[in-house]
Enzyme design. Structure first.
Site, short mmCIF file in Angstrom:
data_model
loop_
_atom_site.label_atom_id
_atom_site.label_comp_id
_atom_site.label_asym_id
_atom_site.label_seq_id
_atom_site.Cartn_x
_atom_site.Cartn_y
_atom_site.Cartn_z
CG ASP A 1 -9.38 18.64 -1.91
OD1 ASP A 1 -10.42 18.12 -1.35
OD2 ASP A 1 -9.35 19.66 -1.88
CG ASP B 1 -10.78 19.78 2.30
OD1 ASP B 1 -10.45 19.34 1.47
OD2 ASP B 1 -11.34 19.02 3.39
CD GLU C 1 6.32 0.51 9.63
OE1 GLU C 1 6.75 1.59 9.11
OE2 GLU C 1 5.18 0.75 10.62
CG ASP D 1 6.72 6.37 7.54
OD1 ASP D 1 5.88 7.33 7.75
OD2 ASP D 1 6.41 5.25 8.08
O1 TEU Z 1 6.14 4.26 11.12
C1 TEU Z 1 7.03 3.42 12.21
C2 TEU Z 1 8.25 4.35 12.24
O2 TEU Z 1 8.95 4.23 13.44
C3 TEU Z 1 9.18 5.00 11.04
O3 TEU Z 1 8.48 4.50 9.84
C4 TEU Z 1 8.84 6.36 11.22
O4 TEU Z 1 8.25 6.94 10.34
C5 TEU Z 1 10.53 6.84 11.06
O5 TEU Z 1 11.13 5.98 11.63
C6 TEU Z 1 10.81 8.09 11.99
O6 TEU Z 1 12.15 8.33 11.91
C7 TEU Z 1 4.72 3.98 11.42
C8 TEU Z 1 4.13 4.79 10.32
O7 TEU Z 1 4.48 4.32 9.09
C9 TEU Z 1 4.35 6.32 10.54
O8 TEU Z 1 3.84 7.10 9.56
C10 TEU Z 1 3.79 6.60 12.00
O9 TEU Z 1 4.03 7.90 12.07
C11 TEU Z 1 4.25 5.69 12.86
O10 TEU Z 1 4.23 4.22 12.71
C12 TEU Z 1 3.35 5.67 14.12
O11 TEU Z 1 2.20 5.14 13.90
CA CA Z 2 -10.95 17.31 0.37
#
Ligand code: TEU
Ligand code: CA
Length: 540
Positions: free
Chosen positions: A25, A29, A246, A321
């Site tokens: 940051d 904020d 992904e 994630d």
């Molecule tokens: O993630 C896809 C997804 O389904 C998983 O990685 C999820 O975070 C996990 O299985 C939940 O248990 C992608 C993104 O990387 C993630 O940050 C997003 O929330 C999701 O898509 C939706 O856009």
């Molecule tokens: Ca900031």
């Protein structure tokens, strides 16, 4: 043969993922911003990485931290402006670092003007940008199971007498890829970013775009590869860009198809089979089970084998994630440093493009959060849904500690000073209290640090072709404690020897050659000590 041709840059590259909200940051904020990334480019250059995968910075409702876009051609105010973004791309370029944009194309935010228009009526031109089905309140149009963040995948709009489809939260309506206008609009937007000079794209949940909800199909819809071929042709195809999809739904064959060296689809995909081996088979990620270690080796070995000369691997333990690798696969207590280095050595010896997630290069760990400290949309929902299923609060929080996404999202640990040097304000998510011990300031100039191991590994990849092209061969695959393999090309053999346990193990091989890197100060030729790992380069 592919090997004889000049290799694309991303085959010898190492990518670093920045989760901008938690990186640095600069305006107090409490939320990381683009200027913060610019300020930290020297650090990244010192580490030696070649590209940054930048998690979403586009305008967003921020219910899922940017994975809910409301304008693909602008930057969210919390991160800065489009001028900041241009400056980041330019400043990174000066350091030979490319910016890989994270594109969320399966869905938008419900605040996106397209969706707001779509809600206006069935004859609105944007209505068909999304997946609507006629229906009665309380009777779902199709059985598509539970959405990723809980609840059904359908939300009713009384004004329309229709449901809209969403594989994630109800504030993340799915785009209708069957509509050619949607696809054309997305390709124009992608070309706009390519013209801005980005180094490539990471495609969020790309294997879910071709959904066929009426048939209950979410992953791997029948038109998926048709769309990808089209996108490639209309946008990045033939350009010098890194593209990574992904794909939670991809098996080995799919990974090969996506990363076909003829360049018709992507450079590579994120394939996740190694991420299911510490959960009960057939269960959810919250159903913990001991790591099936031999299976882990087989999963890596299979991919290494299947993609050799016919595709390309991505290599990762972590992302925004996933829980922290050292807590999950290593030992974040007595052997935190050793096991973090072991995991790095193991991964960076494999064939493919390694991805480092911010803080991984410091051996950052999972964090125990109290209920009030939980921030992630998934975790907030899990607190409710798992309580309804009968789990105690302690059990649920324990699950979040092991697998929750907030583990990856606590602020980057720069210093031992206030808020770890992340912000002068109040951080949007609490820091991991261990920042006083684990931080960049302490490690960057320490030759024995986890950071130093990552820096060395990145340099080794650049110095020795065998890292990029050598053929993988596992050793003693059934060994329950050791992960051993070689990488061989015409002139060299690289030995990668890793102990995945806290016990001393006898080595079944005794390779001769030059020690490239190890995580212990001295050598014991016939054994591997707790979490010991080394790379030996043999001349052939
Ligand atoms: O993630 C896809 C997804 O389904 C998983 O990685 C999820 O975070 C996990 O299985 C939940 O248990 C992608 C993104 O990387 C993630 O940050 C997003 O929330 C999701 O898509 C939706 O856009
Ligand atoms: Ca900031």
């Amino acid at each position: 043969m592919e090997q004889q041709q000049r290799l694309p840059w991303w085959k010898s590259a190492v990518v670093y993922q920045v989760y901008p909200r938690s990186f640095q940051d600069t305006n107090g904020d409490g939320i990381g911003d683009i200027q913060g990334i610019i300020n930290r480019l020297d650090y990244l250059q010192d580490l030696g990485i070649n590209a940054i995968w930048l998690s979403p910075v586009c305008r967003s409702s921020q219910k899922d931290n940017g994975y809910d876009v409301s304008d693909y051609r602008d930057i969210d105010d919390i991160f800065g402006t489009i001028d900041d973004m241009d400056r980041l791309i330019a400043a990174a370029k000066e350091r030979d670092i490319r910016i890989i944009l994270d594109l969320v194309l399966n869905h938008t935010s419900d605040q996106h003007p397209w969706f707001q228009q779509a809600l206006q009526g069935k004859d609105n031109p944007y209505h068909d940008y999304y997946v609507f089905r006629d229906g009665k309140e309380g009777v779902l149009p199709a059985n598509t199971g539970t959405a990723t963040f809980g609840g059904p995948m359908w939300t009713f709009v009384p004004e329309l007498g229709q449901y809209y489809f969403h594989q994630f939260a109800s504030c993340q309506p799915d785009l209708n890829w069957e509509n050619p206008e949607v696809r054309a609009e997305i390709y124009r937007m992608m070309n706009w970013w390519i013209d801005k000079g980005v180094g490539g794209f990471r495609f969020d949940v790309i294997d879910q775009i071709a959904k066929e909800p009426d048939k209950g199909v979410t992953f791997n819809g029948s038109r998926l590869h048709e769309y990808l071929l089209e996108m490639n042709e209309k946008t990045f195809g033939g350009k010098d860009l890194l593209t990574v999809g992904e794909a939670w739904g991809a098996d080995v064959d799919a990974a090969r198809r996506y990363s076909n060296p003829n360049g018709s689809e992507f450079s590579m995909v994120f394939q996740f089979s190694h991420m299911w081996l510490d959960a009960k088979e057939g269960g959810s990620k919250w159903d913990a089970a001991p790591l099936r270690f031999v299976e882990l080796k087989k999963v890596f070995s299979q991919l290494q084998d299947a993609l050799y000369n016919t595709g390309w691997n991505s290599l990762f333990w972590n992302n925004h994630d996933l829980p922290r690798a050292v807590s999950r696969f290593g030992n974040d207590k007595e052997y935190r440093v050793e096991s973090a280095k072991m995991l790095a050595i193991l991964l960076h010896g494999l064939q493919g493009t390694p991805f480092i997630y911010q803080g991984e290069e410091l051996g950052m760990t999972n964090v125990r959060l109290r209920k009030e400290q939980v921030r992630d949309i998934e975790a907030v929902n899990v607190l409710v849904s798992r309580a309804q299923e009968g789990f105690s609060e302690e059990e649920i929080l324990d699950g979040l500690y092991r697998k929750g996404r907030d583990n990856a999202r606590t602020p980057m640990q720069w210093t031992s000073g206030p808020n770890a040097g992340f912000t002068t304000g109040t951080p949007w998510i609490d820091l991991n209290p261990n920042y006083t011990e684990i931080n960049a300031e302490r490690q960057q100039h320490d030759p024995d640090s986890v950071f130093a191991t990552y820096r060395t590994l990145i340099r080794l990849r650049r110095a020795h072709a065998v890292f990029v092209t050598g053929k993988y061969e596992p050793i003693d695959l059934e060994n329950p404690a050791l992960f051993l393999y070689t990488r061989t090309d015409e002139t060299h053999r690289l030995w990668v020897l890793c102990n995945f346990t806290k016990d001393v193990q006898t080595l079944p091989v005794s390779p001769q050659g030059m020690l490239l890197i190890s995580n212990y100060a001295d050598e014991t030729p016939d054994t591997l000590r707790p979490y010991e790992a080394k790379m030996i380069l043999e001349q052939r």
